[in-house]
Design a protein around this motif. Structure first.
Motif, PDB file in Angstrom:
ATOM      1  N   ASP A 130       0.829  -1.216   0.000  1.00  0.00           N
ATOM      2  CA  ASP A 130       0.000   0.000   0.000  1.00  0.00           C
ATOM      3  C   ASP A 130       0.853   1.251   0.000  1.00  0.00           C
ATOM      4  OD1 ASP A 130      -2.138  -1.689   0.084  1.00  0.00           O
ATOM      5  OD2 ASP A 130      -2.394  -1.556   2.262  1.00  0.00           O
ATOM      6  N   PHE A 131       1.994   1.197   0.692  1.00  0.00           N
ATOM      7  CA  PHE A 131       2.898   2.353   0.717  1.00  0.00           C
ATOM      8  C   PHE A 131       3.463   2.630  -0.672  1.00  0.00           C
ATOM      9  CE2 PHE A 131       7.382   3.626   0.890  1.00  0.00           C
ATOM     10  CZ  PHE A 131       7.233   4.903   1.419  1.00  0.00           C
ATOM     11  N   LEU A 132       3.860   1.574  -1.368  1.00  0.00           N
ATOM     12  CA  LEU A 132       4.399   1.771  -2.710  1.00  0.00           C
ATOM     13  C   LEU A 132       3.363   2.360  -3.650  1.00  0.00           C
ATOM     14  CD1 LEU A 132       6.508  -1.508  -3.214  1.00  0.00           C
ATOM     15  CD2 LEU A 132       7.335   0.786  -2.636  1.00  0.00           C
ATOM     16  N   ILE A 133       2.132   1.900  -3.521  1.00  0.00           N
ATOM     17  CA  ILE A 133       1.086   2.376  -4.437  1.00  0.00           C
ATOM     18  C   ILE A 133       0.735   3.829  -4.161  1.00  0.00           C
ATOM     19  CG2 ILE A 133      -1.314   2.046  -5.139  1.00  0.00           C
ATOM     20  CD1 ILE A 133      -0.932  -0.936  -4.658  1.00  0.00           C
ATOM     21  N   THR A 134       0.700   4.217  -2.903  1.00  0.00           N
ATOM     22  CA  THR A 134       0.229   5.557  -2.546  1.00  0.00           C
ATOM     23  C   THR A 134       1.322   6.608  -2.569  1.00  0.00           C
ATOM     24  OG1 THR A 134       0.546   5.007  -0.202  1.00  0.00           O
ATOM     25  CG2 THR A 134      -1.650   4.669  -1.143  1.00  0.00           C
ATOM     26  N   LEU A 135       2.613   6.225  -2.318  1.00  0.00           N
ATOM     27  CA  LEU A 135       3.671   7.224  -2.235  1.00  0.00           C
ATOM     28  C   LEU A 135       4.775   7.005  -3.260  1.00  0.00           C
ATOM     29  CD1 LEU A 135       4.087   7.581   1.643  1.00  0.00           C
ATOM     30  CD2 LEU A 135       2.871   9.080   0.079  1.00  0.00           C
ATOM     31  N   ALA A 136       5.293   5.801  -3.325  1.00  0.00           N
ATOM     32  CA  ALA A 136       6.469   5.576  -4.168  1.00  0.00           C
ATOM     33  C   ALA A 136       6.154   5.731  -5.644  1.00  0.00           C
ATOM     34  CB  ALA A 136       7.050   4.176  -3.883  1.00  0.00           C
ATOM     35  N   VAL A 137       5.064   5.156  -6.098  1.00  0.00           N
ATOM     36  CA  VAL A 137       4.735   5.235  -7.521  1.00  0.00           C
ATOM     37  C   VAL A 137       4.473   6.668  -7.963  1.00  0.00           C
ATOM     38  CG1 VAL A 137       3.076   4.494  -9.267  1.00  0.00           C
ATOM     39  CG2 VAL A 137       3.925   2.851  -7.588  1.00  0.00           C
ATOM     40  N   PRO A 138       3.653   7.469  -7.277  1.00  0.00           N
ATOM     41  CA  PRO A 138       3.491   8.877  -7.700  1.00  0.00           C
ATOM     42  C   PRO A 138       4.787   9.660  -7.650  1.00  0.00           C
ATOM     43  CG  PRO A 138       1.718   8.222  -6.244  1.00  0.00           C
ATOM     44  CD  PRO A 138       2.724   7.126  -6.194  1.00  0.00           C
ATOM     45  N   SER A 139       5.649   9.390  -6.639  1.00  0.00           N
ATOM     46  CA  SER A 139       6.929  10.115  -6.564  1.00  0.00           C
ATOM     47  C   SER A 139       7.823   9.765  -7.738  1.00  0.00           C
ATOM     48  CB  SER A 139       7.628   9.779  -5.246  1.00  0.00           C
ATOM     49  OG  SER A 139       6.828  10.139  -4.139  1.00  0.00           O
ATOM     50  N   ALA A 140       7.854   8.500  -8.123  1.00  0.00           N
ATOM     51  CA  ALA A 140       8.679   8.106  -9.264  1.00  0.00           C
ATOM     52  C   ALA A 140       8.186   8.754 -10.549  1.00  0.00           C
ATOM     53  CB  ALA A 140       8.690   6.579  -9.397  1.00  0.00           C
ATOM     54  N   VAL A 141       6.887   8.818 -10.744  1.00  0.00           N
ATOM     55  CA  VAL A 141       6.334   9.462 -11.932  1.00  0.00           C
ATOM     56  C   VAL A 141       6.666  10.947 -11.944  1.00  0.00           C
ATOM     57  CG1 VAL A 141       4.206  10.027 -13.144  1.00  0.00           C
ATOM     58  CG2 VAL A 141       4.508   7.745 -12.163  1.00  0.00           C
ATOM     59  N   ALA A 142       6.573  11.616 -10.784  1.00  0.00           N
ATOM     60  CA  ALA A 142       6.911  13.040 -10.716  1.00  0.00           C
ATOM     61  C   ALA A 142       8.385  13.265 -11.004  1.00  0.00           C
ATOM     62  CB  ALA A 142       6.540  13.590  -9.341  1.00  0.00           C
ATOM     63  N   LEU A 143       9.269  12.375 -10.535  1.00  0.00           N
ATOM     64  CA  LEU A 143      10.692  12.530 -10.786  1.00  0.00           C
ATOM     65  C   LEU A 143      11.020  12.383 -12.272  1.00  0.00           C
ATOM     66  CD1 LEU A 143      13.437  12.959  -9.400  1.00  0.00           C
ATOM     67  CD2 LEU A 143      13.630  10.465  -9.174  1.00  0.00           C
ATOM     68  N   VAL A 144      10.416  11.428 -12.940  1.00  0.00           N
ATOM     69  CA  VAL A 144      10.639  11.257 -14.376  1.00  0.00           C
ATOM     70  C   VAL A 144      10.188  12.491 -15.141  1.00  0.00           C
ATOM     71  CG1 VAL A 144       9.948   9.910 -16.391  1.00  0.00           C
ATOM     72  CG2 VAL A 144      10.545   8.742 -14.256  1.00  0.00           C
ATOM     73  N   LEU A 145       9.025  13.027 -14.781  1.00  0.00           N
ATOM     74  CA  LEU A 145       8.546  14.240 -15.453  1.00  0.00           C
ATOM     75  C   LEU A 145       9.473  15.415 -15.196  1.00  0.00           C
ATOM     76  CD1 LEU A 145       4.708  13.968 -14.730  1.00  0.00           C
ATOM     77  CD2 LEU A 145       5.896  13.433 -16.849  1.00  0.00           C
TER      78      LEU A 145
END
Length: 405
Positions: A293-308
């Motif tokens: 749940d932590f990866l889905i709610t925090l890690a995945v959005p953060s990774a997408v923001a970093l790529v952008l």
């Protein structure tokens, strides 16, 4: 204090009228208009007289009416008083469902000059009769009347007399009177003596006359849809005193109305059935892993923001178009900063556009476009050549090859 609750017959009309002289008991019939007048003259006698003779009759008096023990009146009973110098009126039409215990209305009179109060009770016993309500009911909308004007016995009697002439019933009575404001109407403008309008419902024991049904013809329905007055043959019998909107007339035959019975669930005893003792969940609960749940709610959005962020940085800093935009933006900021500094302090050095320049033809040095004694504090940021006192003219060449200015 003798008063009312008496039946007044005007052209076979049954309407309850009464005067407010103390605590009284009235017996209105269900399905018949009930009117109770609160007279200011009576309540004036219960207030102390004014010290100046002749001014006691001008005391402003208002009334407050409510069901005993409650803040408001019953739903079927209305009250109106136009000004503190006019009488108040209680009116309404009780129905068969109100045939229960006596209704006690508390009437409180306020003297707005002395702030004295007087209170009386009105006991209403609603009677059930087989004659009322009458089966055929018609509702008229009168445009040139206010509700307190229509409640006057003389005016109401004149209207019912006109209805009797076009309907020809054996029995006729007023059932209800409602102000147009209670039906969503607008308050009229205070010009040309405009009225609020009032709905008057009457009942009779015979079917509707042909005149009352003329508004149902296709021609009149078309005129009503175009906001035009329909052509009614009997309108002239009302027009002298009452202006009726025939597009808003309503005819109801209660003998043909299908009653709607709402099905209600059977009421229980209010006690829950016995289903045994309550069994709480066991204390040994399984542990749950929240890493996914932590990866889905925090890690995945953060990774997408970093790529952008990296894509945007590469586009702005590593590509020619992005660098040009950054340089252009930097130059705009520098120019803006320079103009703001110039507006704050006019004693700074002149911009390059005002320094001496070379003449384009002769090659001589041209002085600045402003004199040395020019008042710099009043000089605008943007200057025009036509407004300068020392305007420099460009020399022109003569035909002989010599220059002249």
């Amino acid at each position: 204090m003798a008063s009312a609750g008496v039946f007044v017959w005007v052209i076979a009309v049954v309407t309850i009228l009464s005067k407010s002289h103390g605590d009284r008991t009235v017996y209105p019939s269900a399905g018949v208009l009930f009117v109770h007048v609160l007279e200011r003259e009576y309540f004036k006698g219960e207030f102390p007289p004014y010290s100046k003779a002749g001014d006691a009759s001008n005391d402003p008096i208002t009334f407050n009416t409510n069901l005993k023990g409650y803040p408001d009146r019953p739903g079927w009973l209305r009250y109106i008083q136009r000004t503190p110098h006019s009488d108040g009126v209680l009116y309404g039409s009780p129905t068969a469902k109100h045939l229960s215990n006596p209704t006690i209305i508390e009437i409180t009179a306020y003297n707005r000059r002395t702030f004295e109060t007087a209170r009386h009770n009105l006991v209403i016993h609603i009677m059930s009769t087989e004659e009322f309500p009458l089966p055929y009911q018609a509702e008229f909308f009168i445009k040139n009347m206010n509700v307190e004007e229509m409640l006057a016995s003389e005016v109401l009697g004149d209207f019912l007399g006109a209805v009797k002439n076009v309907w020809q019933p054996e029995r006729l009575n007023a059932i209800n009177i409602t102000s147009a404001l209670d039906r969503g109407g607008r308050v009229p403008l205070p010009i040309n003596d405009l009225k609020e309008g009032v709905y008057v419902m009457v009942g009779a024991d015979v079917p509707f006359s042909s005149c009352l049904r003329e508004f149902e013809t296709p021609q009149n329905q078309l005129r009503c849809s175009q906001e035009m007055e329909p052509v009614i043959s009997c309108d002239k019998k009302f027009r002298a005193q009452f202006h009726i909107d025939w597009c808003k007339i309503s005819l109801v035959d209660i003998t043909k109305v299908v009653p709607v019975h709402s099905s209600r669930p059977d009421m229980g005893t209010g006690v829950l059935p016995d289903i045994g003792e309550y069994n709480p969940p066991s204390e040994s609960l399984k542990s749950r892993d929240y890493f996914v749940d932590f990866l889905i709610t925090l890690a995945v959005p953060s990774a997408v923001a970093l790529v952008l962020f990296f894509i945007l940085g590469y586009s702005m800093c590593c590509r020619r178009e992005g660098v040009i935009q950054l340089v252009h933006h930097s130059s705009i900021q520098k120019s803006t900063k320079e103009l703001r500094n110039m507006s704050k302090n006019r004693e700074i050095s002149w911009p390059l556009s005002t320094l001496p320049v070379f003449h384009p033809v002769s090659g001589e040095v041209v002085p600045p476009i402003h004199p040395d004694n020019y008042e710099t504090t009043s000089m605008p940021l943007m200057q025009t050549q036509t407004n300068l006192q020392n305007q420099i003219q460009i020399p022109q060449q003569q035909t002989s090859g010599k220059w002249y200015s």
